[in-house]
Design a protein around this motif. Structure first.
Motif, PDB file in Angstrom:
ATOM      1  N   VAL A  48     -40.015  24.226   1.355  1.00 48.53           N
ATOM      2  CA  VAL A  48     -39.288  25.238   1.928  1.00 48.53           C
ATOM      3  C   VAL A  48     -37.879  24.167   0.727  1.00 48.53           C
ATOM      4  CG1 VAL A  48     -37.649  24.195   3.308  1.00 48.53           C
ATOM      5  CG2 VAL A  48     -39.636  24.639   3.882  1.00 48.53           C
ATOM      6  N   ALA A  49     -38.170  22.843   0.510  1.00 47.54           N
ATOM      7  CA  ALA A  49     -36.886  22.048   0.001  1.00 47.54           C
ATOM      8  C   ALA A  49     -37.955  20.524  -0.928  1.00 47.54           C
ATOM      9  CB  ALA A  49     -35.729  21.260   0.733  1.00 47.54           C
ATOM     10  N   THR A  58     -32.546  18.067  -6.423  1.00 42.48           N
ATOM     11  CA  THR A  58     -32.594  18.815  -4.934  1.00 42.48           C
ATOM     12  C   THR A  58     -33.305  19.721  -6.071  1.00 42.48           C
ATOM     13  OG1 THR A  58     -30.430  20.011  -4.095  1.00 42.48           O
ATOM     14  CG2 THR A  58     -31.350  17.500  -3.230  1.00 42.48           C
ATOM     15  N   TYR A  60     -34.551  23.975  -3.383  1.00 43.65           N
ATOM     16  CA  TYR A  60     -34.843  25.238  -2.545  1.00 43.65           C
ATOM     17  C   TYR A  60     -35.536  26.456  -2.921  1.00 43.65           C
ATOM     18  CZ  TYR A  60     -31.436  21.732  -0.849  1.00 43.65           C
ATOM     19  OH  TYR A  60     -30.506  20.779  -0.537  1.00 43.65           O
ATOM     20  N   VAL A  64     -34.416  29.766   1.902  1.00 43.77           N
ATOM     21  CA  VAL A  64     -33.256  29.047   2.721  1.00 43.77           C
ATOM     22  C   VAL A  64     -32.420  28.239   2.387  1.00 43.77           C
ATOM     23  CG1 VAL A  64     -35.840  28.056   3.629  1.00 43.77           C
ATOM     24  CG2 VAL A  64     -34.764  26.321   1.672  1.00 43.77           C
ATOM     25  N   LYS A  65     -32.559  29.161   1.096  1.00 44.17           N
ATOM     26  CA  LYS A  65     -30.730  28.436  -0.184  1.00 44.17           C
ATOM     27  C   LYS A  65     -29.691  28.844   0.051  1.00 44.17           C
ATOM     28  CE  LYS A  65     -32.362  28.543  -4.926  1.00 44.17           C
ATOM     29  NZ  LYS A  65     -32.800  29.110  -5.431  1.00 44.17           N
ATOM     30  N   PHE A  68     -30.386  25.124   4.007  1.00 41.71           N
ATOM     31  CA  PHE A  68     -30.906  24.411   4.303  1.00 41.71           C
ATOM     32  C   PHE A  68     -29.753  23.415   3.560  1.00 41.71           C
ATOM     33  CE2 PHE A  68     -35.382  25.791   6.270  1.00 41.71           C
ATOM     34  CZ  PHE A  68     -33.768  26.841   7.589  1.00 41.71           C
ATOM     35  N   THR A  69     -30.166  21.834   3.835  1.00 38.58           N
ATOM     36  CA  THR A  69     -29.561  21.216   3.261  1.00 38.58           C
ATOM     37  C   THR A  69     -30.404  20.407   2.856  1.00 38.58           C
ATOM     38  OG1 THR A  69     -27.339  21.782   2.770  1.00 38.58           O
ATOM     39  CG2 THR A  69     -27.802  19.218   2.258  1.00 38.58           C
ATOM     40  N   ILE A  70     -31.251  19.506   2.269  1.00 37.77           N
ATOM     41  CA  ILE A  70     -32.197  17.970   2.179  1.00 37.77           C
ATOM     42  C   ILE A  70     -31.213  16.364   1.233  1.00 37.77           C
ATOM     43  CG2 ILE A  70     -33.032  18.333   0.235  1.00 37.77           C
ATOM     44  CD1 ILE A  70     -35.686  17.573   0.469  1.00 37.77           C
ATOM     45  N   LEU A  81     -33.354  17.044   6.322  1.00 31.05           N
ATOM     46  CA  LEU A  81     -33.570  18.788   6.156  1.00 31.05           C
ATOM     47  C   LEU A  81     -32.556  19.264   7.362  1.00 31.05           C
ATOM     48  CD1 LEU A  81     -34.801  20.675   4.461  1.00 31.05           C
ATOM     49  CD2 LEU A  81     -35.991  21.457   6.220  1.00 31.05           C
TER      50      LEU A  81
END
Length: 122
Positions: A48-49, A58, A60, A64-65, A68-70, A81
């Motif tokens: 996922v990330a 980071t 991705y 999910v780009k 989502f943010t890791i 996440l």
């Protein structure tokens, strides 16, 4: 060694948001690259990330780009996440992992949490 415990999963409607957390024990958390993976029923575990030990870089999955943010807080030994604009196809068990790289291959990660369920209803 590092032990990982995920939290923050749950049931959410499509379009909603969740934030997953992964708490790590051990003094060397800040030296590990971290990743999030997920596994839906009947499917293989997928990347996922990922985030480097410093948090500066980071990576991705295309799926999910932009949604989502890791991130990580090395002072708190925690990786996050943030998941926005969730879709039913995001439904899966989400796992965090620690390893020697922040790439997309499972083999790069040597330590895994037990997973947390995320269910997105339509």
């Amino acid at each position: 060694q590092v032990q990982l415990v995920e939290s923050g999963g749950g049931l959410v409607q499509a379009g909603g948001s969740l934030r997953l957390s992964c708490a790590a024990s051990g003094r060397t958390f800040s030296t590990y690259h971290m990743g999030w993976f997920r596994q839906a029923p009947g499917k293989e575990r997928e990347f996922v990330a990922g985030i480097t030990w410093s948090g500066l870089n980071t990576l991705y999955a295309d799926s999910v780009k932009g949604r989502f943010t890791i991130s990580r807080d090395n002072a708190k030994n925690t990786v996050y996440l943030q998941m926005n604009s969730l879709k039913p196809e995001d439904t899966a068990v989400y796992y965090c992992a620690a390893g020697a790289a922040a790439g997309g291959s499972l083999r790069e990660y040597g330590y895994w949490g037990q997973g947390t369920q995320v269910t997105v209803s339509s």
